[in-house]
Write a protein that holds these residues in place. Structure first.
Motif, PDB file in Angstrom:
ATOM      1  N   THR A  69     -34.444 -16.066   9.839  1.00 46.09           N
ATOM      2  CA  THR A  69     -34.303 -15.330   8.572  1.00 46.09           C
ATOM      3  C   THR A  69     -32.856 -15.013   8.188  1.00 46.09           C
ATOM      4  O   THR A  69     -32.584 -14.724   7.034  1.00 46.09           O
ATOM      5  CB  THR A  69     -35.073 -14.005   8.624  1.00 46.09           C
ATOM      6  N   GLU A  70     -31.935 -15.080   9.139  1.00 52.89           N
ATOM      7  CA  GLU A  70     -30.561 -14.668   8.818  1.00 52.89           C
ATOM      8  C   GLU A  70     -29.919 -15.546   7.741  1.00 52.89           C
ATOM      9  O   GLU A  70     -28.976 -15.139   7.080  1.00 52.89           O
ATOM     10  CB  GLU A  70     -29.674 -14.632  10.072  1.00 52.89           C
ATOM     11  N   PHE A  71     -30.437 -16.771   7.563  1.00 50.32           N
ATOM     12  CA  PHE A  71     -29.829 -17.660   6.567  1.00 50.32           C
ATOM     13  C   PHE A  71     -30.006 -17.121   5.143  1.00 50.32           C
ATOM     14  O   PHE A  71     -29.237 -17.436   4.261  1.00 50.32           O
ATOM     15  CB  PHE A  71     -30.373 -19.088   6.724  1.00 50.32           C
ATOM     16  N   LEU A  72     -31.020 -16.275   4.960  1.00 52.67           N
ATOM     17  CA  LEU A  72     -31.233 -15.631   3.668  1.00 52.67           C
ATOM     18  C   LEU A  72     -30.119 -14.612   3.367  1.00 52.67           C
ATOM     19  O   LEU A  72     -29.914 -14.203   2.237  1.00 52.67           O
ATOM     20  CB  LEU A  72     -32.581 -14.897   3.750  1.00 52.67           C
ATOM     21  N   PHE A  73     -29.419 -14.189   4.410  1.00 52.97           N
ATOM     22  CA  PHE A  73     -28.399 -13.147   4.278  1.00 52.97           C
ATOM     23  C   PHE A  73     -26.999 -13.722   4.100  1.00 52.97           C
ATOM     24  O   PHE A  73     -26.033 -12.979   4.008  1.00 52.97           O
ATOM     25  CB  PHE A  73     -28.407 -12.244   5.529  1.00 52.97           C
ATOM     26  N   MET A  74     -26.881 -15.057   4.112  1.00 52.11           N
ATOM     27  CA  MET A  74     -25.537 -15.650   4.093  1.00 52.11           C
ATOM     28  C   MET A  74     -25.075 -16.006   2.686  1.00 52.11           C
ATOM     29  O   MET A  74     -25.892 -16.160   1.780  1.00 52.11           O
ATOM     30  CB  MET A  74     -25.524 -16.902   4.959  1.00 52.11           C
ATOM     31  N   ASN A  75     -23.764 -16.184   2.531  1.00 55.45           N
ATOM     32  CA  ASN A  75     -23.139 -16.546   1.253  1.00 55.45           C
ATOM     33  C   ASN A  75     -23.443 -15.542   0.157  1.00 55.45           C
ATOM     34  O   ASN A  75     -23.742 -15.904  -0.982  1.00 55.45           O
ATOM     35  CB  ASN A  75     -23.595 -17.941   0.798  1.00 55.45           C
ATOM     36  N   ARG A  76     -23.444 -14.300   0.493  1.00 55.80           N
ATOM     37  CA  ARG A  76     -23.648 -13.256  -0.498  1.00 55.80           C
ATOM     38  C   ARG A  76     -22.961 -12.005  -0.003  1.00 55.80           C
ATOM     39  O   ARG A  76     -22.652 -11.901   1.185  1.00 55.80           O
ATOM     40  CB  ARG A  76     -25.139 -13.030  -0.733  1.00 55.80           C
ATOM     41  N   THR A  77     -22.734 -11.064  -0.895  1.00 53.98           N
ATOM     42  CA  THR A  77     -21.987  -9.888  -0.476  1.00 53.98           C
ATOM     43  C   THR A  77     -22.924  -8.745  -0.104  1.00 53.98           C
ATOM     44  O   THR A  77     -22.565  -7.869   0.671  1.00 53.98           O
ATOM     45  CB  THR A  77     -21.044  -9.432  -1.587  1.00 53.98           C
ATOM     46  N   GLU A  78     -24.127  -8.732  -0.655  1.00 53.68           N
ATOM     47  CA  GLU A  78     -25.086  -7.674  -0.340  1.00 53.68           C
ATOM     48  C   GLU A  78     -26.276  -8.300   0.373  1.00 53.68           C
ATOM     49  O   GLU A  78     -26.705  -9.398   0.008  1.00 53.68           O
ATOM     50  CB  GLU A  78     -25.604  -7.037  -1.635  1.00 53.68           C
ATOM     51  N   PRO A  79     -26.847  -7.620   1.366  1.00 53.76           N
ATOM     52  CA  PRO A  79     -28.034  -8.195   2.004  1.00 53.76           C
ATOM     53  C   PRO A  79     -29.202  -8.222   1.012  1.00 53.76           C
ATOM     54  O   PRO A  79     -29.250  -7.405   0.098  1.00 53.76           O
ATOM     55  CB  PRO A  79     -28.326  -7.223   3.159  1.00 53.76           C
ATOM     56  N   PRO A  80     -30.139  -9.158   1.191  1.00 51.59           N
ATOM     57  CA  PRO A  80     -31.284  -9.162   0.280  1.00 51.59           C
ATOM     58  C   PRO A  80     -32.107  -7.895   0.468  1.00 51.59           C
ATOM     59  O   PRO A  80     -32.251  -7.411   1.593  1.00 51.59           O
ATOM     60  CB  PRO A  80     -32.075 -10.402   0.721  1.00 51.59           C
ATOM     61  N   GLY A  81     -32.631  -7.353  -0.592  1.00 48.38           N
ATOM     62  CA  GLY A  81     -33.446  -6.143  -0.487  1.00 48.38           C
ATOM     63  C   GLY A  81     -34.836  -6.468   0.029  1.00 48.38           C
ATOM     64  O   GLY A  81     -35.189  -7.638   0.215  1.00 48.38           O
TER      65      GLY A  81
END
Ligand code: PEP
Ligand code: MG
Length: 582
Positions: A304-316
């Motif tokens: 699941t960590e790939f959903l958190f990459m290349n962005r500045t805020e974690p997904p809600g």
């Protein structure tokens, strides 16, 4: 013609032209300027800022429809950075007051900004220093008039068919950007066989060469290349004769793959009818396409960590719920969702330099350690998984457990989240199976104790090998020590399988070892019945299972486990694999 060699990933052949990605190392010129030139120098600086702003705005309004959705946000952050006074205003002041050149002034202020982000304890904000470096790099390109050699991955042409990416390194975040660009292969200076760069190559089913030192300085953009992963070789500017030879080999491999495709419909059972469960590892909802025709019985590892990459805020929570539900609804079979394994080489928002910033990041605040220390990051994920679980057969898996108290804390947090959801009358599934990744030697040795408190175990051989043999999986200088057949590794794997058996819970393996046909018979002989791997490996492993008579394997296992000579041990495994079990 030139032949270069590194560590080959996969066995494929690729022929194409090089696309060299790398950030130029800026030599920042330092000099005092004459008072009469101050206004011109400030003008030069301001023009560079405007040019970068235009460049970013152009990128923003010309995003290809296939660009990952987070790309726009990524460019927005760079535009905001460009407006920061430390980047766009104060260097002009320094040019005037200190009479220094624009590059020098910019680099002084950029360092202040990087130091500011570096000292922030929040890991998300800390990673913003990478954006600073990228924005400053763009301005420096213009000031020093260096052509940009590292096209921002987010802005690259969408399809890279027949292009062979050549880079110093590809971070897991780069991997997310690259995965749907249909490149033919990639070659990197850094990385070992279980680095995430290598895992990316396997998951895309393309050949790669990692750990090829100096490749960046040797290969030029547009050079014609042959990548032969089986031998770990890159041929630069090959002659006609070699090109023909490799084209023939490539065509033969293509035919073999087509023949293998038929195996996907057949049972994953040995010749003596022992059924194996073959599952897929996935990283993003887009990976679901690769499952078609692979014969996967479900997903054994969703990173699941790939959903958190290349962005500045974690997904809600809601975004995570949608992503998990999409996968659960699309997969015909069980889905094992691994909770966040961020940290070490897997950073939010690129994190290209982050691993070097901590002393030994793989031993640091990673995976469950990070999640337990930041419940505000962890709890939305737990809530999203429990809510999405109503859509199918879902299990939750905790990475990098090293102590029973971490397990207790995780289970208690899951209970707390269930109680919260209950109070809110939310729709969720409370009692989903909770498993643990056994990938730290401490957990592997005490696997019997972990097994008493968990519903299943999954062996993460990538980290288990890294930690057992004390070899950093991203450091190619110690690649030579990587050995899944090391007696310590085999004993730990056997111990985990036996612990699961004794506790009556399933044990799977989801590290790269599970997807390498070299180890299939050995692992079945050690008692493993569930294998989870990159979808591109599934057909080959299924074929290997189908060609094995399991009753013939145990006598080899005893010999392998008691062998005291490394070469002889590898020879025994080769002999086991060469057995005609038909
Ligand atoms: C492993 O460590 O074997 C594993 C599957 O997880 P990752 O490669 O994501 O660390
Ligand atoms: Mg791991």
């Amino acid at each position: 013609m030139l032949a270069l060699s590194g560590t080959g990933i996969g066995r494929g052949i690729a022929i194409g032209r090089a696309l060299v990605l790398d950030a130029p190392q800026h030599e920042v010129p330092h000099f005092q300027i004459d008072v009469k030139r101050i206004d011109d120098e400030i003008l030069r600086f301001n023009q560079a800022i405007s040019a970068v702003r235009q460049e970013l705005q152009h990128l923003q309004s010309n995003l290809p429809p296939t660009a990952p959705p987070e790309t726009g946000a990524f460019i927005d952050v760079h535009l905001l950075m460009l407006d920061d006074p430390l980047i766009s205003k104060e260097p002009a002041e320094s040019i005037r007051c200190e009479q220094i050149n624009a590059e020098w002034a910019l680099s002084n202020h950029a360092q202040t900004l990087v130091a500011f982000f570096d000292n922030i304890s929040d890991p998300y904000l800390r990673t913003k220093k990478d954006d600073v470096a990228q924005v400053v790099g763009r301005i420096m390109d213009i000031l020093t008039q260096q052509p940009e050699r590292h096209p921002n991955l987010s802005s690259m042409e969408p399809a890279l068919t027949d292009r062979i990416i050549v880079a110093r390194d590809l971070s897991p975040a780069d991997a997310v950007m690259l995965r749907h660009r249909s490149m033919a292969a990639f070659v990197t200076s850094l990385g070992g066989p279980i680095s995430h760069t290598a895992i990316l190559a396997r998951s895309l089913g393309i050949p790669a060469i990692v750990g090829l030192h100096g490749v960046i300085d040797t290969i030029r953009d547009q050079d014609e290349l042959i990548v032969d992963a089986a031998s770990g070789t890159v041929l630069v500017s090959p002659d006609e004769r070699l090109l023909k030879q490799f084209e023939l080999l490539q065509a033969r491999q293509h035919e073999e793959r087509q023949a293998l495709a038929k195996v996907g419909e057949k049972r994953a059972a040995t010749l003596d009818d022992e059924e194996m469960t073959l599952l897929a590892n996935i990283e993003l909802p887009e990976d679901l396409d690769a499952l078609a025709g692979s014969g996967a019985a479900g997903v054994g590892l969703y990173r699941t960590e790939f959903l958190f990459m290349n962005r500045t805020e974690p997904p809600g929570e809601e975004e995570q719920y949608q992503a998990y539900s999409q996968i659960i609804n699309a997969v015909n079979g069980p889905v094992t969702i691994r909770t966040l394994d961020l940290g070490a080489d897997k950073q939010v928002d690129g994190g290209r330099d982050e691993p070097k910033a901590a002393m030994t990041p793989a031993l640091g605040l990673r995976a469950i350690r990070l999640c337990l220390s930041e419940p505000s990051l962890f709890k939305p994920q737990l809530r999203a998984i429990l809510r999405a679980a109503v859509h199918g057969d879902v299990q939750m898996m905790i990475p990098m457990l090293s102590s029973l108290s971490e397990l207790e804390q995780s289970l208690s947090l899951i209970r707390e989240v269930c109680a919260e959801l209950e109070r809110e009358s939310a729709v969720f599934k409370p009692n989903i199976p909770i498993g643990g990744m056994i990938e730290v030697p401490a957990a592997a040795i005490a696997a019997d104790l972990f097994a008493q408190k968990l519903d299943f175990l999954s062996i993460g051989t990538n980290d288990l090998i890294q930690y057992t043999l004390a070899i950093d999986r991203v450091d190619d200088a110690v690649n030579y020590l990587y050995d899944p057949l090391h007696p310590s590794v085999l004993r730990l794997v056997r111990n985990i399988i036996q612990a699961g058996k004794a506790a009556g819970i399933p044990v799977s393996m989801c590290g790269e070892m599970a997807g390498d046909p070299l180890f299939t018979r050995l692992l079945m002989g050690l008692g493993l019945r569930q294998f989870s791997m990159e979808p591109s490996q599934l057909l080959e492993i299924r074929q290997q299972v189908r060609q094995t008579r399991l009753s013939a394997v145990p006598e080899w296992i005893e010999r392998i486990l008691t062998c005291t000579d490394t070469n002889a041990l590898h020879g025994l495994v080769d002999q086991l694999n060469a057995q005609e079990c038909v």
